[in-house]
Design a protein around this motif. Structure first.
Motif, PDB file in Angstrom:
ATOM      1  N   TYR A   1       5.484  12.545   3.543  1.00 54.27           N
ATOM      2  CA  TYR A   1       4.244  13.408   3.548  1.00 54.27           C
ATOM      3  C   TYR A   1       4.247  14.174   4.905  1.00 54.27           C
TER       4      TYR A   1
ATOM      5  N   TYR B   1       1.603  16.251   7.361  1.00 56.03           N
ATOM      6  CA  TYR B   1       0.299  16.519   7.800  1.00 56.03           C
ATOM      7  C   TYR B   1       0.256  17.432   8.821  1.00 56.03           C
TER       8      TYR B   1
ATOM      9  N   GLN C   1       1.133   2.761  -2.612  1.00 57.83           N
ATOM     10  CA  GLN C   1       0.500   3.877  -2.354  1.00 57.83           C
ATOM     11  C   GLN C   1      -0.260   3.946  -0.840  1.00 57.83           C
TER      12      GLN C   1
ATOM     13  N   THR D   1      -8.578   5.449  -5.329  1.00 57.71           N
ATOM     14  CA  THR D   1      -8.281   4.749  -4.031  1.00 57.71           C
ATOM     15  C   THR D   1      -8.850   5.237  -2.830  1.00 57.71           C
TER      16      THR D   1
ATOM     17  N   TYR E   1      -9.152   4.994   1.484  1.00 53.52           N
ATOM     18  CA  TYR E   1      -8.421   4.192   2.745  1.00 53.52           C
ATOM     19  C   TYR E   1      -9.436   4.292   3.960  1.00 53.52           C
TER      20      TYR E   1
ATOM     21  N   GLN F   1      -7.466  -0.649   2.522  1.00 52.95           N
ATOM     22  CA  GLN F   1      -7.095   0.020   1.016  1.00 52.95           C
ATOM     23  C   GLN F   1      -8.088  -0.454   0.112  1.00 52.95           C
TER      24      GLN F   1
ATOM     25  N   GLN G   1      -8.582  -0.192  -3.853  1.00 52.46           N
ATOM     26  CA  GLN G   1      -8.444   0.474  -5.438  1.00 52.46           C
ATOM     27  C   GLN G   1      -9.720   0.008  -6.098  1.00 52.46           C
TER      28      GLN G   1
ATOM     29  N   SER H   1      -7.610   9.007  -2.723  1.00 56.23           N
ATOM     30  CA  SER H   1      -6.653   9.845  -3.372  1.00 56.23           C
ATOM     31  C   SER H   1      -6.693   9.184  -5.096  1.00 56.23           C
ATOM     32  N   LEU H   2      -6.101  10.001  -5.929  1.00 51.56           N
ATOM     33  CA  LEU H   2      -6.169   9.755  -7.216  1.00 51.56           C
ATOM     34  C   LEU H   2      -4.916   8.608  -7.367  1.00 51.56           C
ATOM     35  N   ASP H   3      -5.075   7.786  -8.396  1.00 50.47           N
ATOM     36  CA  ASP H   3      -3.810   6.978  -8.829  1.00 50.47           C
ATOM     37  C   ASP H   3      -2.620   7.676  -9.004  1.00 50.47           C
ATOM     38  N   ARG H   4      -1.345   7.127  -8.799  1.00 50.66           N
ATOM     39  CA  ARG H   4      -0.150   8.030  -8.717  1.00 50.66           C
ATOM     40  C   ARG H   4       0.047   8.708 -10.030  1.00 50.66           C
TER      41      ARG H   4
ATOM     42  N   ALA I   1       3.765  13.177 -11.365  1.00 50.29           N
ATOM     43  CA  ALA I   1       4.591  13.630 -10.378  1.00 50.29           C
ATOM     44  C   ALA I   1       5.102  12.638  -9.271  1.00 50.29           C
ATOM     45  N   GLY I   2       4.288  11.359  -9.328  1.00 52.16           N
ATOM     46  CA  GLY I   2       4.696  10.638  -8.625  1.00 52.16           C
ATOM     47  C   GLY I   2       4.232  10.660  -7.007  1.00 52.16           C
ATOM     48  N   ALA I   3       3.291  11.753  -6.706  1.00 52.53           N
ATOM     49  CA  ALA I   3       2.745  11.929  -5.471  1.00 52.53           C
ATOM     50  C   ALA I   3       1.468  10.966  -5.392  1.00 52.53           C
ATOM     51  N   VAL I   4       1.288  10.502  -3.930  1.00 54.29           N
ATOM     52  CA  VAL I   4      -0.263  10.051  -3.694  1.00 54.29           C
ATOM     53  C   VAL I   4      -0.592  10.432  -2.569  1.00 54.29           C
ATOM     54  N   GLU I   5      -0.967  12.223  -2.768  1.00 57.08           N
ATOM     55  CA  GLU I   5      -1.568  12.736  -1.650  1.00 57.08           C
ATOM     56  C   GLU I   5      -2.817  12.212  -1.471  1.00 57.08           C
ATOM     57  N   GLN I   6      -3.032  11.831  -0.103  1.00 56.89           N
ATOM     58  CA  GLN I   6      -4.353  11.381   0.447  1.00 56.89           C
ATOM     59  C   GLN I   6      -4.966  12.686   1.047  1.00 56.89           C
TER      60      GLN I   6
END
Lengths: 110, 117
Positions: free
Chosen positions: A33, A35, A96, B31, B33, B48, B50, B95-98, B101-106
Motif C-alpha cells: 500500500y 500512503y 491484516q 478492525t 488499529y 490491533q 478485531q 478497516s473492513l474485514d478482507r 478483492a483481498g485488500a485491507v485498506e486502512q
C-alpha cells in the motif's frame, strides 16, 4: 521480522521533472500500500497493489509491485508543487497488519 | 461517510502523568488499529483489534500502555505513567474485514499529538 525500507528519505525536485521512490521489503508479501501524509495531517491512501506485476496510476503518480524482487516503486511524472508531502509504503504482514516504511519526504519547487 | 474520529487532537502532559486517547472508527469497520508515529518516522502498530478481541499487541509496551475496545466500536488507548519518549502522534485507523478483492485498506483518523515534558 519484516523490514521495509524506502529511498531516498528526502527528495527535492523541480517542477516538471520525473523521479522514482523505491520501497524494498525483507520477507515475502504480495500486498503493498502507498500512503501520502501532508505536514500535520493524517495518512491518505493512494494505491493498493495486490499481486506481482500490479500497476496503478492516478494523475502524475504511478505505483508498481514486483513481489519476486520484493520491490515497489512510486513514479512521479512532471512533478507539481501540490505533490509535496511525505510518501509511505506499507507491506502487509500477518493478519491484516501493515508494516510501514521510513517515509520519503518530497519537496517540489518551481 | 464519516471518517475515523479521534480526540483530543493535542495533549501536553508532564512525565509520570497519565493520558487517554479516544477513537471512533468508521461505522461497520470490524478492525481497529492504534499506531504510534514518532516525528520523522513511519507509523508503528501498537495494537490491533478485531471486533472486541485483540489480534496483535506484540509491540505495545504493556507495562505502561493499555487499550480497550468495548462493544466492538469505540476504543481508548491509555498511557500511565508517561515517559518523555512517548511524545509522538497517536493514530487510530480502521478497516473492513478482507473483501473479495483481498485488500485491507486502512483509513486513518487525524491523530492525537502528545507532548510529554
Amino acid at each position: 521480522e519484516l523490514k521495509v525500507e524506502q529511498n531516498p528519505l528526502f527528495l527535492s525536485m523541480q517542477e516538471g521533472k520525473n523521479y522514482t521512490i523505491y520501497c524494498n521489503y525483507s520477507t515475502t508479501s504480495d500486498r503493498l500500500y502507498w500512503y501520502r501524509q501532508d505536514p500535520g495531517k493524517s495518512l491518505e491512501s493512494l494505491f493498493v497493489l495486490l499481486s506481482n506485476g500490479a500497476v496503478k496510476q492516478e494523475g502524475r503518480l504511478m505505483a508498481s509491485l514486483d513481489t519476486k524482487a520484493r520491490l515497489s516503486t512510486l513514479h512521479i511524472t512532471a512533478a507539481v508543487h501540490d505533490l509535496s508531502a511525505t510518501y509511505f509504503c506499507a507491506v502487509e504482514s500477518g493478519f491484516q497488519k501493515l508494516v510501514f516504511g521510513t517515509g520519503t519526504r518530497l519537496l517540489v519547487s518551481p | 461517510e464519516a471518517g475515523v474520529a479521534q480526540s483530543p487532537r493535542y495533549k501536553i502532559i508532564e512525565k509520570r502523568q497519565s493520558v487517554a486517547f479516544w477513537c471512533n472508527p468508521i461505522s461497520g469497520h470490524a478492525t481497529l488499529y492504534w499506531y504510534q508515529q514518532i516525528l520523522g518516522q513511519g507509523p508503528k502498530l501498537l495494537i490491533q483489534f478485531q471486533n472486541n478481541g485483540v489480534v496483535d499487541d506484540s509491540q505495545l509496551p504493556k507495562d505502561r500502555f493499555s487499550a480497550e475496545r468495548l462493544k466492538g466500536v469505540d476504543s481508548t488507548l491509555k498511557i500511565q505513567p508517561a515517559k518523555l519518549e512517548d511524545s509522538a502522534v497517536y493514530l487510530c485507523a480502521s478497516s473492513l474485514d478482507r473483501g473479495l478483492a483481498g485488500a485491507v485498506e486502512q483509513f486513518f483518523g487525524p491523530g492525537t499529538r502528545l507532548t510529554v515534558l
